[in-house]
Write a protein that holds these residues in place. Sequence first.
Motif, PDB file in Angstrom:
ATOM      1  N   SER A 127     -35.594   6.833  -4.174  1.00  0.00           N
ATOM      2  CA  SER A 127     -36.127   5.474  -4.340  1.00  0.00           C
ATOM      3  C   SER A 127     -36.848   5.281  -5.675  1.00  0.00           C
ATOM      4  CB  SER A 127     -37.054   5.117  -3.182  1.00  0.00           C
ATOM      5  OG  SER A 127     -38.104   6.025  -3.125  1.00  0.00           O
ATOM      6  N   SER A 128     -37.390   6.353  -6.242  1.00  0.00           N
ATOM      7  CA  SER A 128     -38.178   6.203  -7.482  1.00  0.00           C
ATOM      8  C   SER A 128     -37.339   6.287  -8.744  1.00  0.00           C
ATOM      9  CB  SER A 128     -39.238   7.302  -7.552  1.00  0.00           C
ATOM     10  OG  SER A 128     -39.971   7.352  -6.377  1.00  0.00           O
ATOM     11  N   TYR A 129     -36.060   6.619  -8.600  1.00  0.00           N
ATOM     12  CA  TYR A 129     -35.275   6.893  -9.805  1.00  0.00           C
ATOM     13  C   TYR A 129     -34.157   5.871 -10.005  1.00  0.00           C
ATOM     14  CZ  TYR A 129     -37.815  11.181 -10.159  1.00  0.00           C
ATOM     15  OH  TYR A 129     -38.830  12.088 -10.295  1.00  0.00           O
ATOM     16  N   ASP A 130     -34.370   5.009 -10.986  1.00  0.00           N
ATOM     17  CA  ASP A 130     -33.337   4.064 -11.410  1.00  0.00           C
ATOM     18  C   ASP A 130     -32.236   4.875 -12.097  1.00  0.00           C
ATOM     19  OD1 ASP A 130     -31.901   1.950 -12.428  1.00  0.00           O
ATOM     20  OD2 ASP A 130     -33.584   1.023 -13.489  1.00  0.00           O
ATOM     21  N   LEU A 131     -30.989   4.612 -11.727  1.00  0.00           N
ATOM     22  CA  LEU A 131     -29.865   5.344 -12.346  1.00  0.00           C
ATOM     23  C   LEU A 131     -29.114   4.460 -13.337  1.00  0.00           C
ATOM     24  CD1 LEU A 131     -28.408   7.030  -9.117  1.00  0.00           C
ATOM     25  CD2 LEU A 131     -30.152   7.922 -10.686  1.00  0.00           C
ATOM     26  N   GLY A 132     -29.625   3.237 -13.526  1.00  0.00           N
ATOM     27  CA  GLY A 132     -28.912   2.304 -14.396  1.00  0.00           C
ATOM     28  C   GLY A 132     -27.861   1.512 -13.629  1.00  0.00           C
ATOM     29  N   GLU A 133     -27.854   1.663 -12.299  1.00  0.00           N
ATOM     30  CA  GLU A 133     -26.867   0.947 -11.498  1.00  0.00           C
ATOM     31  C   GLU A 133     -27.155  -0.553 -11.492  1.00  0.00           C
ATOM     32  OE1 GLU A 133     -29.650   2.494 -10.350  1.00  0.00           O
ATOM     33  OE2 GLU A 133     -29.461   2.827  -8.199  1.00  0.00           O
ATOM     34  N   HIS A 134     -26.133  -1.356 -11.172  1.00  0.00           N
ATOM     35  CA  HIS A 134     -26.319  -2.802 -11.041  1.00  0.00           C
ATOM     36  C   HIS A 134     -26.670  -3.185  -9.615  1.00  0.00           C
ATOM     37  CE1 HIS A 134     -23.575  -2.563 -14.612  1.00  0.00           C
ATOM     38  NE2 HIS A 134     -24.511  -3.353 -15.059  1.00  0.00           N
ATOM     39  N   ILE A 155     -37.386   2.876  -0.060  1.00  0.00           N
ATOM     40  CA  ILE A 155     -35.948   2.864  -0.346  1.00  0.00           C
ATOM     41  C   ILE A 155     -35.357   1.481  -0.002  1.00  0.00           C
ATOM     42  CG2 ILE A 155     -35.063   3.762   1.869  1.00  0.00           C
ATOM     43  CD1 ILE A 155     -33.903   5.234  -1.349  1.00  0.00           C
ATOM     44  N   PHE A 156     -35.898   0.848   1.047  1.00  0.00           N
ATOM     45  CA  PHE A 156     -35.408  -0.489   1.405  1.00  0.00           C
ATOM     46  C   PHE A 156     -35.908  -1.533   0.400  1.00  0.00           C
ATOM     47  CE2 PHE A 156     -34.538   1.915   5.105  1.00  0.00           C
ATOM     48  CZ  PHE A 156     -33.394   1.339   5.614  1.00  0.00           C
ATOM     49  N   ASN A 157     -37.085  -1.264  -0.136  1.00  0.00           N
ATOM     50  CA  ASN A 157     -37.644  -2.174  -1.137  1.00  0.00           C
ATOM     51  C   ASN A 157     -36.918  -2.149  -2.457  1.00  0.00           C
ATOM     52  OD1 ASN A 157     -39.753  -3.895  -0.464  1.00  0.00           O
ATOM     53  ND2 ASN A 157     -40.986  -2.111   0.088  1.00  0.00           N
ATOM     54  N   THR A 158     -36.285  -1.007  -2.760  1.00  0.00           N
ATOM     55  CA  THR A 158     -35.612  -0.912  -4.056  1.00  0.00           C
ATOM     56  C   THR A 158     -34.115  -1.197  -3.935  1.00  0.00           C
ATOM     57  OG1 THR A 158     -35.195   1.462  -3.828  1.00  0.00           O
ATOM     58  CG2 THR A 158     -37.245   0.818  -4.912  1.00  0.00           C
ATOM     59  N   ALA A 159     -33.647  -1.513  -2.707  1.00  0.00           N
ATOM     60  CA  ALA A 159     -32.209  -1.749  -2.516  1.00  0.00           C
ATOM     61  C   ALA A 159     -31.882  -3.229  -2.662  1.00  0.00           C
ATOM     62  CB  ALA A 159     -31.780  -1.260  -1.142  1.00  0.00           C
ATOM     63  N   ASP A 160     -30.618  -3.517  -2.981  1.00  0.00           N
ATOM     64  CA  ASP A 160     -30.149  -4.896  -3.126  1.00  0.00           C
ATOM     65  C   ASP A 160     -29.369  -5.351  -1.901  1.00  0.00           C
ATOM     66  OD1 ASP A 160     -30.941  -5.115  -5.997  1.00  0.00           O
ATOM     67  OD2 ASP A 160     -29.537  -3.453  -6.137  1.00  0.00           O
ATOM     68  N   ASP A 178     -31.331  -6.188  17.122  1.00  0.00           N
ATOM     69  CA  ASP A 178     -32.399  -7.138  16.764  1.00  0.00           C
ATOM     70  C   ASP A 178     -33.589  -6.410  16.169  1.00  0.00           C
ATOM     71  OD1 ASP A 178     -30.842  -9.137  17.657  1.00  0.00           O
ATOM     72  OD2 ASP A 178     -31.837  -9.350  19.598  1.00  0.00           O
ATOM     73  N   GLU A 179     -33.931  -5.280  16.793  1.00  0.00           N
ATOM     74  CA  GLU A 179     -35.085  -4.530  16.288  1.00  0.00           C
ATOM     75  C   GLU A 179     -34.815  -3.984  14.885  1.00  0.00           C
ATOM     76  OE1 GLU A 179     -36.464  -1.305  18.757  1.00  0.00           O
ATOM     77  OE2 GLU A 179     -37.951  -0.759  17.224  1.00  0.00           O
ATOM     78  N   ALA A 180     -33.576  -3.487  14.679  1.00  0.00           N
ATOM     79  CA  ALA A 180     -33.237  -2.942  13.357  1.00  0.00           C
ATOM     80  C   ALA A 180     -33.358  -4.022  12.280  1.00  0.00           C
ATOM     81  CB  ALA A 180     -31.822  -2.367  13.378  1.00  0.00           C
ATOM     82  N   TYR A 181     -32.812  -5.204  12.569  1.00  0.00           N
ATOM     83  CA  TYR A 181     -32.887  -6.302  11.589  1.00  0.00           C
ATOM     84  C   TYR A 181     -34.336  -6.717  11.348  1.00  0.00           C
ATOM     85  CZ  TYR A 181     -27.878  -7.249  11.174  1.00  0.00           C
ATOM     86  OH  TYR A 181     -26.540  -7.166  10.883  1.00  0.00           O
ATOM     87  N   ARG A 182     -35.088  -6.780  12.460  1.00  0.00           N
ATOM     88  CA  ARG A 182     -36.511  -7.164  12.337  1.00  0.00           C
ATOM     89  C   ARG A 182     -37.233  -6.182  11.422  1.00  0.00           C
ATOM     90  NH1 ARG A 182     -36.834  -8.313  17.506  1.00  0.00           N
ATOM     91  NH2 ARG A 182     -37.692  -6.302  18.140  1.00  0.00           N
ATOM     92  N   ASN A 183     -36.943  -4.900  11.617  1.00  0.00           N
ATOM     93  CA  ASN A 183     -37.633  -3.874  10.828  1.00  0.00           C
ATOM     94  C   ASN A 183     -37.226  -3.925   9.355  1.00  0.00           C
ATOM     95  OD1 ASN A 183     -38.965  -3.073  13.091  1.00  0.00           O
ATOM     96  ND2 ASN A 183     -37.612  -1.331  13.530  1.00  0.00           N
ATOM     97  N   VAL A 184     -35.931  -4.106   9.117  1.00  0.00           N
ATOM     98  CA  VAL A 184     -35.485  -4.216   7.716  1.00  0.00           C
ATOM     99  C   VAL A 184     -36.205  -5.383   7.057  1.00  0.00           C
ATOM    100  CG1 VAL A 184     -33.536  -4.818   6.201  1.00  0.00           C
ATOM    101  CG2 VAL A 184     -33.191  -3.182   8.071  1.00  0.00           C
ATOM    102  N   ARG A 185     -36.247  -6.494   7.773  1.00  0.00           N
ATOM    103  CA  ARG A 185     -36.773  -7.720   7.140  1.00  0.00           C
ATOM    104  C   ARG A 185     -38.286  -7.773   7.102  1.00  0.00           C
ATOM    105  NH1 ARG A 185     -31.473 -10.830   8.973  1.00  0.00           N
ATOM    106  NH2 ARG A 185     -30.332 -10.351   7.065  1.00  0.00           N
ATOM    107  N   SER A 186     -38.932  -6.972   7.941  1.00  0.00           N
ATOM    108  CA  SER A 186     -40.403  -6.945   7.829  1.00  0.00           C
ATOM    109  C   SER A 186     -40.800  -6.164   6.576  1.00  0.00           C
ATOM    110  CB  SER A 186     -41.045  -6.350   9.078  1.00  0.00           C
ATOM    111  OG  SER A 186     -40.917  -4.959   9.067  1.00  0.00           O
ATOM    112  N   VAL A 187     -39.954  -5.200   6.208  1.00  0.00           N
ATOM    113  CA  VAL A 187     -40.210  -4.425   4.985  1.00  0.00           C
ATOM    114  C   VAL A 187     -39.729  -5.201   3.771  1.00  0.00           C
ATOM    115  CG1 VAL A 187     -39.418  -2.362   3.757  1.00  0.00           C
ATOM    116  CG2 VAL A 187     -40.127  -2.194   6.133  1.00  0.00           C
ATOM    117  N   ARG A 188     -38.592  -5.866   3.924  1.00  0.00           N
ATOM    118  CA  ARG A 188     -37.947  -6.514   2.789  1.00  0.00           C
ATOM    119  C   ARG A 188     -37.349  -7.851   3.222  1.00  0.00           C
ATOM    120  NH1 ARG A 188     -34.876  -4.919  -1.597  1.00  0.00           N
ATOM    121  NH2 ARG A 188     -34.653  -6.827  -2.791  1.00  0.00           N
TER     122      ARG A 188
END
Length: 225
Positions: A127-134, A155-160, A178-188
């Motif tokens: 999560s801390s290492y930008d690889l130059g990806e788009h 890692i979810f915060n740095t993903a697109d 539903d719980e998985a989506y809720r958790n993803v979206r509570s973080v991001r």
Amino acid sequence: MPRIVEVREGVLKKNDQLARDLRARFDRLGVFVISLVSSPGAGKTALLQRTLKELKASRRLAALVGDLATDNDARRLAEAGVPVRQITTGTVCHLDAEMTERALAGWNLESLDLLFIENVGNLVCPSSYDLGEHLRIVLLSVTEGEDKPLKYPTIFNTADLAVITKIDLAEAVGFDRDEAYRNVRSVRPGLEVLEVSARTGLGMDHWFARLGELSARRGSAVRTG
Ligand SMILES: Nc1nc2c(ncn2[C@@H]2O[C@H](COP(=O)(O)OP(=O)(O)OP(=O)(O)O)[C@@H](O)[C@H]2O)c(=O)[nH]1
Ligand SMILES: [Mg+2]
């Protein structure tokens, strides 16, 4: 500031600079770069195998894959008949921009449309290492537990884009969508989530379509970091 923190910040700054240079090079040469991150075994290679096979008829593809040891994944990906290079990291739990740049040496990037990078299986270090990806895509398999976004928020915060994998197993493991989506979206909040099964092909058409749309935005890269 403790010295260990200073050294770490220095390493990250150097990585960010190199990653920015890499992204500028990718832009100049017209190659769109997509990285995949996830915990070990979430299905990065399986998804990529199917993706390379599907897209190679219409796009010029290549892949880089990082692992601490073995070239198993590089061999699996090479079965698709596209150029693949392995990065063996030894004891290092993530790829970085320097490893990526070194692995690309001598490769004719102008001749590619899409370059995929499979990172080392790990939900923390990459999560801390930008690889130059788009485009950075985080995978979460239905067998891992719906709480993973809450436990590994960075890692979810740095993903697109997030992709829920092994959806064919969802019912068998009692996956709570539903719980998985809720958790993803509570973080991001607002992070786009797709669902796929590389085994049965479920959701793959939508995945291919989104990849096409996102990579078409090459001129105005999804990531700007
Ligand atoms: N049922 C099912 N199994 C899958 C799916 N995708 C991957 N697998 C299985 O999950 C296991 C791990 O898949 P890989 O593709 O190697 O996972 P990975 O994320 O590349 O693993 P590392 O590179 O070691 O981090 C393998 O046994 C795959 O066959 C899927 O969609 N459905
Ligand atoms: Mg793999």
